[in-house]
Write an enzyme that holds these catalytic residues in place. Sequence first.
Site, short mmCIF file in Angstrom:
data_model
loop_
_atom_site.label_atom_id
_atom_site.label_comp_id
_atom_site.label_asym_id
_atom_site.label_seq_id
_atom_site.Cartn_x
_atom_site.Cartn_y
_atom_site.Cartn_z
N ASP A 1 0.82 -1.20 0.00
CA ASP A 1 0.00 0.00 0.00
C ASP A 1 0.86 1.26 0.00
O ASP A 1 1.93 1.31 0.62
CB ASP A 1 -0.89 -0.03 1.25
CG ASP A 1 -1.82 1.15 1.34
OD1 ASP A 1 -2.68 1.27 0.45
OD2 ASP A 1 -1.69 1.95 2.28
N GLU B 1 1.13 -0.61 -5.16
CA GLU B 1 0.16 0.45 -5.42
C GLU B 1 0.98 1.73 -5.49
O GLU B 1 1.28 2.34 -4.47
CB GLU B 1 -0.88 0.53 -4.30
CG GLU B 1 -1.97 1.55 -4.63
CD GLU B 1 -2.45 2.36 -3.43
OE1 GLU B 1 -3.47 3.04 -3.57
OE2 GLU B 1 -1.79 2.35 -2.39
#
Length: 732
Positions: free
Chosen positions: A401, A454
Site C-alpha cells: 500500500d 500500489e
Amino acid sequence: MEVAVSPAIDAGDRERLLHGTHHDPHAVLGAHPVPGGVAFRAFRPYAQAVSVVSGDLRADLHDDGDGFFSGLLPLTEVPGYRLLVTYDGTVHETEDAYRFLPTLGELDLHLLGEGRHERLWRVLGAHVMTHQGVTGTRFSVWAPNARGVRVAGNFNFWDAGGHAMRSLGSSGVWELFVPGIGEGELYKFEITRPDGSRTLRADPLARRTEVPPATSSIVHASHHEWGDAEWMAHRADTPVHEAPFSVYEVHLPSWRPGLTYRQLADQLPAYVTEMGFTHVELMPVAEHPFGGSWGYQVTGFFAPTARLGTPDDFKYLVDRLHQAGVGVLMDWVPAHFPRDEWALAEFDGRPLYEHHDPLRAAHPDWGTLEFDFGRREVRNFLVANAVYWCEEFHIDGLRVDAVASMLYLDYSREPGQWTPNEHGGRENLDAVAFLQEMNATVYRRCPGVVTIAEESTAWDGVTRPTHHKGPSGFGGLGFGLKWNMGWMHDSLQYMSHEPVHRKYHHHEMTFSMVYAYSENYVLPISHDEVVHGKRSLVSKMPGDWWQQRANHRAYLGFMWAHPGKQLLFMGQEFAQGAEWSEAHGPDWWLFDPSYGAEADHRGVRDLVRDLNTVYRTTPALWERDTEPSGFQWVVGDAAEDNLLAFLRLDAAGVPLLALSNLSPVVRHDYRLGVPEDVPAWHEVLNTDAERYGGSAVTNPDPVKPEPQPWHGRPASIRLTLPPLATVWLRPA
C-alpha cells in the site's frame, strides 16, 4: 577461611529493581555462589513469605522488605531448586525465572544487530518453549533507549515488578524466560523511558492480540496442520505475469458481516471458485485498533485481526482457499503506523520505529507516523514481516500500500516541509533501498509469491529487477506487478461521459497502450474507487438504469481484454448501486426476489463469471501480457463511432479479437480488418447477451473473412455491433 557475606540485595540494585531500571536483574536475583555458600534472592511484590525447595531441603528466606527476600545456604554449588511463595495464606510452588540462562544465542543477536534476521518473529515476541528442561514462555523485545523493561500480564496481575527483563548488550534487546507461562496468556511490556517515566506497550511482534478495542498481546503457539501441499508445490510453476490472474478484492469483516475466519472458509472459497477468479486480495488483515481505517492503520504487524478469530483460524481460511485452487493476496502496509500510545509510537521513550526528524516522521495526509527506512533494525522489522506472512500463513502475494508516499520526500508536503536527499533530489533513498531489499528477500525465500505495488506516479522501474539500473540511475524496485492507476483514472473518466461526448475523450481509452509495457500491470477497480462520494462502478455510468448496466458490462469486457491483470472489488461483480460501507458490506439483498430487480444484478454477476471462465481458457488474454507482440490495434482511432477494436495473441500467435462499441446505437455490417489466416471467427462472449440483461444483439453464426482489405489488413469481417457492449471473437 571465607567470611560469609550478607545475601541481601544492596541498596543500589534494590532501587533499580523497584523503579524498573535494572538492566541485568539476573545478576542479583536468583541463586549465586558467594563466600560462605549460595545466596538466594527473590523479588516477589506482595508475598508474605518465600522459601527455597531443593530435594529434601527447604529453607525460608528472610523478608528484607518491599517484596525482597534473601538467604544464604551453606552449599558448594547452585542446586536445582524451586520457590514456595506465600500470598495471603496461599502457597504457590514455582520455578525461579532468574535461574535461567539467556534463551537467545550469539548468532541471533548478531543478525539482529546487523538488521539481517529474516525470521525475526522467531526471536522477538513471546514464544512458548522448553528451556533448561522447563516449559515456559520467552519474552523478548527491542527497546534500545529503555532504562529498563518488565513484563506485565494476567500471570502477575499486571504488576510487572517481579518480572524485570535483562538487557542483551548492544543489540538493544531485552529478554526474560518466565517458567510455567503458556499460550493464551495476556501480556504487555512495561518500559521505563529515558526520563524515568513508564509506559505499557503491546508487543510489536505479538502474533496474537485481544479483540479491539482491548489492546493486550497474547502468547500464541500455532497448531494448524496445513493441507495445501499440492498448491504450495506448484504455485511457482508459471511466472505470475505469464499466467491468468483475475483478482477479487475482499474486506473480510464486511464481505458477510458477522462471519469468523472459519465461517468465511465455508463460503468465500465456494463463491470465488464459482465466479472464476484466480485470486482473492484481502484488505489488510493485520491487527488495527480502528475498524474504520479498513486495516490501513496497523498496530499489530504480525497478528491477524482478532475480530474474526485466532491466527490458526486465519491459516485455516487460507488453507481452504488454496485447496479450492484460489490464490491469496494480502494488502501490506509498511508505509506508516498510527500514533496510539500503547503501540509503536516513541516505543521506548524516543522515536524508534518512526524517523527522528518530526517532519520526516509525520505523515501529512493520515495523521500517522512514517517508518524510519534508514534504520537497519526497522528495515529488518518490515522485511521480516513481509516474509512472515508468506512463510507462516502461506500468503501468495503482498500488495504493498501507498508506495508513492514512501518514495518521495515531498509527498503531500509543501516547500519548507521537507529536506532534499544527499544528491539534492526528492527521492527517499532509504525507502528505495528498503523496497529493493524487501522484494529481493521475499522472492528469494518464497518461490511463487508475487509483490504488487500500489504506486500512483511514473516512478521508473517499479517492476524492474533490483539489479537492473534504469535511466534514473536507480536499480529497479523489484516488484512483480504494479497497479495501473493511470488506466483506471483515464478509463473511468471516459466511461463517466455521456456517449455523445465520448468522441472528445477517445484518447482516455487508448493512451494506456502508449505505456502498457513500461511495467507489469494490474488493472484495478479497487475499494478506493467506490467510496468517499466516488459512487459505485455502475453508478459512475451515464444514462438510465439499463444504460448504466450496459456501460458497466461493456467496461468490464474491455477491462478483461486489455493487457494487464484484473482486479475487481466486491459488490462490483453484480453492479451494486450504492457505495461500499464497511458497516454492512456488499448489498446481497439485491438478489432477494422480493426486491424485484434481482435479474438485473444476477445478469452482471453471470457476465463476470463468464468473463473469468473464457479468460482462463484463452491464453491470448494473459500469456503475453507484458510483451508488445501480444497486442495489435485493429482500430484505435474510431472516435466518432466510440469504437475500440484490438487483437490479443498468445505465444503461438492464436488471436482473440475484442471490440467495444461504447455508443448506444446498433451498428450493422461494421467492417473490421482481421488477419487473413483465420478461416472464421466465433463470438465467445457478448456483454449484450440477453442472459446478462442486454438487448440480445449478437452474432450467433461463425463470421467468415472477406478478401477486402480494411484497417491496413488483407482481409476483413462484417459484424453487427450491439449497443454499449463489448464482444470477444476467437478463431472458430
